[in-house]
Design a protein around this motif. Structure first.
Motif, PDB file in Angstrom:
ATOM      1  N   GLY A  30       0.268  10.434  -7.265  1.00 27.00           N
ATOM      2  CA  GLY A  30      -0.625  10.708  -6.070  1.00 27.00           C
ATOM      3  C   GLY A  30      -0.059   9.801  -4.949  1.00 27.00           C
ATOM      4  O   GLY A  30       0.923   8.627  -5.495  1.00 27.00           O
ATOM      5  N   GLN A  31      -0.183  10.338  -3.747  1.00 32.66           N
ATOM      6  CA  GLN A  31       0.494   9.361  -2.774  1.00 32.66           C
ATOM      7  C   GLN A  31       0.160   7.835  -2.656  1.00 32.66           C
ATOM      8  O   GLN A  31       1.114   6.793  -2.395  1.00 32.66           O
ATOM      9  CB  GLN A  31       0.441  10.187  -1.418  1.00 32.66           C
ATOM     10  CG  GLN A  31       1.236   9.372  -0.199  1.00 32.66           C
ATOM     11  CD  GLN A  31       0.857   9.943   0.883  1.00 32.66           C
ATOM     12  OE1 GLN A  31      -0.099  10.403   1.327  1.00 32.66           O
ATOM     13  NE2 GLN A  31       2.119  10.104   1.869  1.00 32.66           N
ATOM     14  N   TYR A  33       6.707   6.904   3.249  1.00 34.66           N
ATOM     15  CA  TYR A  33       6.169   5.584   3.702  1.00 34.66           C
ATOM     16  C   TYR A  33       4.910   5.217   3.000  1.00 34.66           C
ATOM     17  O   TYR A  33       4.584   4.143   2.545  1.00 34.66           O
ATOM     18  CB  TYR A  33       6.151   5.265   4.964  1.00 34.66           C
ATOM     19  CG  TYR A  33       7.549   4.613   5.353  1.00 34.66           C
ATOM     20  CD1 TYR A  33       7.796   3.426   5.504  1.00 34.66           C
ATOM     21  CD2 TYR A  33       8.597   5.375   5.846  1.00 34.66           C
ATOM     22  CE1 TYR A  33       9.069   2.681   5.948  1.00 34.66           C
ATOM     23  CE2 TYR A  33       9.970   4.721   6.222  1.00 34.66           C
ATOM     24  CZ  TYR A  33      10.245   3.696   6.167  1.00 34.66           C
ATOM     25  OH  TYR A  33      11.358   3.163   6.626  1.00 34.66           O
ATOM     26  N   PRO A  34       3.982   5.940   3.553  1.00 34.53           N
ATOM     27  CA  PRO A  34       2.495   5.558   3.332  1.00 34.53           C
ATOM     28  C   PRO A  34       1.944   5.197   1.849  1.00 34.53           C
ATOM     29  O   PRO A  34       2.187   6.097   1.002  1.00 34.53           O
ATOM     30  CB  PRO A  34       1.534   6.639   4.030  1.00 34.53           C
ATOM     31  CG  PRO A  34       2.564   7.261   4.873  1.00 34.53           C
ATOM     32  CD  PRO A  34       3.963   7.450   4.143  1.00 34.53           C
ATOM     33  N   SER A  63      -1.854  -2.800  -7.207  1.00 33.65           N
ATOM     34  CA  SER A  63      -1.572  -2.544  -6.023  1.00 33.65           C
ATOM     35  C   SER A  63      -2.344  -3.811  -4.990  1.00 33.65           C
ATOM     36  O   SER A  63      -2.564  -3.655  -3.800  1.00 33.65           O
ATOM     37  CB  SER A  63      -2.062  -1.319  -5.305  1.00 33.65           C
ATOM     38  OG  SER A  63      -3.411  -1.131  -5.831  1.00 33.65           O
ATOM     39  N   ASN A  64      -3.001  -4.630  -5.652  1.00 32.60           N
ATOM     40  CA  ASN A  64      -3.819  -5.690  -5.192  1.00 32.60           C
ATOM     41  C   ASN A  64      -3.312  -7.178  -5.192  1.00 32.60           C
ATOM     42  O   ASN A  64      -4.161  -8.254  -4.970  1.00 32.60           O
ATOM     43  CB  ASN A  64      -5.228  -5.663  -5.796  1.00 32.60           C
ATOM     44  CG  ASN A  64      -5.220  -6.063  -7.040  1.00 32.60           C
ATOM     45  OD1 ASN A  64      -4.184  -5.966  -7.885  1.00 32.60           O
ATOM     46  ND2 ASN A  64      -6.475  -5.945  -7.674  1.00 32.60           N
ATOM     47  N   ASN A  73       1.447   0.173   3.572  1.00 31.53           N
ATOM     48  CA  ASN A  73       2.600   0.545   4.646  1.00 31.53           C
ATOM     49  C   ASN A  73       2.269   1.957   5.245  1.00 31.53           C
ATOM     50  O   ASN A  73       1.460   2.642   4.621  1.00 31.53           O
ATOM     51  CB  ASN A  73       3.703   1.242   3.554  1.00 31.53           C
ATOM     52  CG  ASN A  73       4.386   0.060   2.777  1.00 31.53           C
ATOM     53  OD1 ASN A  73       4.768  -0.942   3.379  1.00 31.53           O
ATOM     54  ND2 ASN A  73       4.534   0.244   1.529  1.00 31.53           N
ATOM     55  N   ALA A  74       2.509   2.094   6.500  1.00 32.79           N
ATOM     56  CA  ALA A  74       2.262   3.218   7.303  1.00 32.79           C
ATOM     57  C   ALA A  74       3.370   3.605   8.152  1.00 32.79           C
ATOM     58  O   ALA A  74       4.384   3.175   8.386  1.00 32.79           O
ATOM     59  CB  ALA A  74       1.000   2.671   8.328  1.00 32.79           C
TER      60      ALA A  74
END
Length: 279
Positions: free
Chosen positions: A14-15, A221-222, A243-244, A251-252
């Motif tokens: 998943g992204q 990126y995102p 991820s925390n 990232n955006a």
């Protein structure tokens, strides 16, 4: 992977979930588990065998020349220091801390670091001198391979030849051996060239411009800030991907980021030019 010559991770499930890589089974790569009695292969043949996470075993030599993973020895023989950076780790000079400087991702950068140099003090770090090659022969080869693959009268033979020059330099097999199905497959060869650039130019400030040039940055990126689980209290659990724990914004990337803004001074001089989209 070293023996198969294939790129081990083809994507993620998943992204926004980079904890679950999609693994090419033919590569021989394992994303989970540990190997006992592992001998570090690059710049540390002096190091005693240790327990290594399978994601760091049997990798391309450029992997070990770019980073020192959690649990590996830093390449300085007389220091004999195993780099472990999880919570309360005793062997690390910078164990995880929520309030002070430390390694927060689980890997320490070592690209362009010559083995057996000391980095114990800021003065030692600042004393390192390195001639930085702004344009390397490998970039010429991979640029040429890409051009041969993409031009209207495609030259697959030359594209393969120059891609293989870069691979063979580090001991990898020819791309046709790793991917027999690549012959006559322009899209697969394009993907392999892109993967090779990512590996070859790690930490050389190439990746951003590559993904923008290929117009894939919005896919690449995102994401959240994924790291190892460095607040874990033991080595095994520290290899969970989370991820925390890195206190940075996600990232955006938006369409406007494919271009740079034009400065107001230039716009005032060139009255027929308009500002780039989004700025």
């Amino acid at each position: 992977m070293w023996e198969s010559g294939r790129y081990p991770v083809t994507g993620y499930q998943g992204q926004n979930d980079l904890s679950k890589p999609i693994v090419d089974e033919k590569s021989g790569y394992q994303a989970t588990g540990f190997t006992e009695g592992y001998q570090q292969p690059v710049d540390a043949d002096w190091a005693p065998a240790f327990k290594a996470h399978n994601s760091c075993v049997g990798r391309d030599p450029r992997f070990y020349s770019s980073v020192v993973p959690n649990g590996f020895y830093f390449p300085k023989k007389d220091a004999n220091t195993r780099f472990t950076c999880y919570n309360n780790a005793k062997e690390c000079s910078s164990p995880y801390s929520a309030t002070s400087g430390c390694i927060r991702v689980g890997y320490i950068w070592r690209r362009m670091y010559k083995a057996d140099q000391s980095l114990n003090t800021l003065a030692e770090l600042q004393a390192i001198k390195y001639v930085y090659p702004t344009f390397r022969l490998a970039e010429i080869y991979l640029n040429y391979a890409e051009a041969c693959n993409e031009k209207p009268q495609r030259d697959e033979a030359s594209a393969l030849e120059y891609l293989n020059k870069v691979r063979n330099r580090v001991g990898l097999n020819n791309i046709e051996e790793a991917y027999p199905e690549i012959k006559g497959n322009k899209e697969l060869l394009r993907w392999c060239i892109q993967k090779e650039r990512m590996v070859e130019f790690a930490f050389e400030c190439q990746r951003h411009y590559d993904v923008c040039r290929w117009m894939i940055a919005k896919d690449e990126y995102p994401s959240k800030q994924w790291t190892l689980h460095l607040t874990a209290d033991n080595y095994e659990d520290s290899y969970e991907r989370v991820s925390n724990e890195l206190p940075l914004a996600d990232n955006a990337f938006t369409d406007r980021d494919y271009l740079f803004p034009i400065s107001s001074s230039l716009l005032s001089e060139m009255t027929n030019i308009t500002q780039n989209y989004g700025f």
